[in-house]
Design an enzyme around this catalytic site. Structure first.
Site, short mmCIF file in Angstrom:
data_model
loop_
_atom_site.label_atom_id
_atom_site.label_comp_id
_atom_site.label_asym_id
_atom_site.label_seq_id
_atom_site.Cartn_x
_atom_site.Cartn_y
_atom_site.Cartn_z
N ARG A 41 0.76 -1.18 0.07
CA ARG A 41 -0.01 -0.05 0.13
C ARG A 41 0.91 1.25 0.04
O ARG A 41 1.67 1.21 0.76
CB ARG A 41 -1.02 0.01 1.40
CG ARG A 41 -1.86 1.21 1.38
CD ARG A 41 -3.06 0.86 1.31
NE ARG A 41 -4.17 1.96 1.48
CZ ARG A 41 -3.95 3.31 1.14
NH1 ARG A 41 -3.08 3.77 0.64
NH2 ARG A 41 -4.95 4.04 1.76
N GLU A 49 -11.52 4.67 -4.87
CA GLU A 49 -12.00 3.33 -4.81
C GLU A 49 -12.36 2.90 -6.28
O GLU A 49 -12.93 3.76 -7.20
CB GLU A 49 -13.33 2.81 -4.05
CG GLU A 49 -12.87 3.12 -2.31
CD GLU A 49 -11.92 2.12 -1.83
OE1 GLU A 49 -11.97 1.03 -2.31
OE2 GLU A 49 -10.79 2.46 -1.06
N ARG A 83 -0.52 -5.06 6.70
CA ARG A 83 -0.40 -4.78 5.00
C ARG A 83 1.05 -4.00 4.99
O ARG A 83 1.32 -3.31 5.95
CB ARG A 83 -1.39 -3.79 4.50
CG ARG A 83 -2.62 -4.48 4.47
CD ARG A 83 -3.78 -3.62 3.74
NE ARG A 83 -3.85 -2.22 4.65
CZ ARG A 83 -4.73 -1.07 4.43
NH1 ARG A 83 -5.69 -1.47 3.51
NH2 ARG A 83 -4.73 -0.30 5.26
#
Length: 152
Positions: A41, A49, A83
């Protein structure tokens, strides 16, 4: 001069090299690091999105910038969801900054650690590039929050 050399040496020890093998959206990509895929990320930013206006364009912009290129992950850390989050340089171009400069992502103010990014976003807004050409672009974190409350 010695301090600069030391700073560069320290910076290099917190970076790892990889090749970009996939792009999920405008702020997430997959690199091949030491023979293993690693989802990353992009730190400090939040891209639209997929279901939002500019979601597909943001993904395409990151793909054009990074896919198949050498990438360096600077300051890679794990977030609270496990992440990997990093500043990503694709062939020496800071992808995080490029996405904001080109109007393909917001500065994620809640998690931003790059003091230069808000001014870069302000310039993109002023120039009405990318998502800033929309009349009222909605921040992805608000979009996700609304979507979550509708599904609850």
């Amino acid at each position: 001069m010695k301090k600069l050399v030391l700073a560069l040496a320290l910076a290099c020890t917190n970076a790892s090299a990889a090749t970009v093998i996939g792009v999920s959206d405008g702020d997430t990509l997959t690199v091949l690091n030491k023979g293993r895929p690693l989802k990353v990320r992009l730190a400090n930013i939040d891209a639209p999105e997929k279901a939002q206006p500019y979601g597909a364009r943001s993904k395409q912009a990151l793909s054009e910038l990074c896919f198949g290129r050498n990438a360096t992950l600077d300051g890679a850390k794990k977030d609270r969801y496990g992440r990997t989050v990093a500043v990503v340089h694709c062939d020496a171009i800071n992808a995080n900054v490029a996405q904001v400069r080109n109007g393909m992502a917001w500065v994620y103010t809640q998690y931003n650690h790059d003091a230069a990014l808000p001014a870069i976003e302000a310039m993109a807004r002023f120039a009405r590039v990318g998502l800033w050409s929309e009349r009222r672009p909605q921040e992805p974190w608000l979009f996700r929050k609304e979507r979550k409350s509708r599904n609850s």
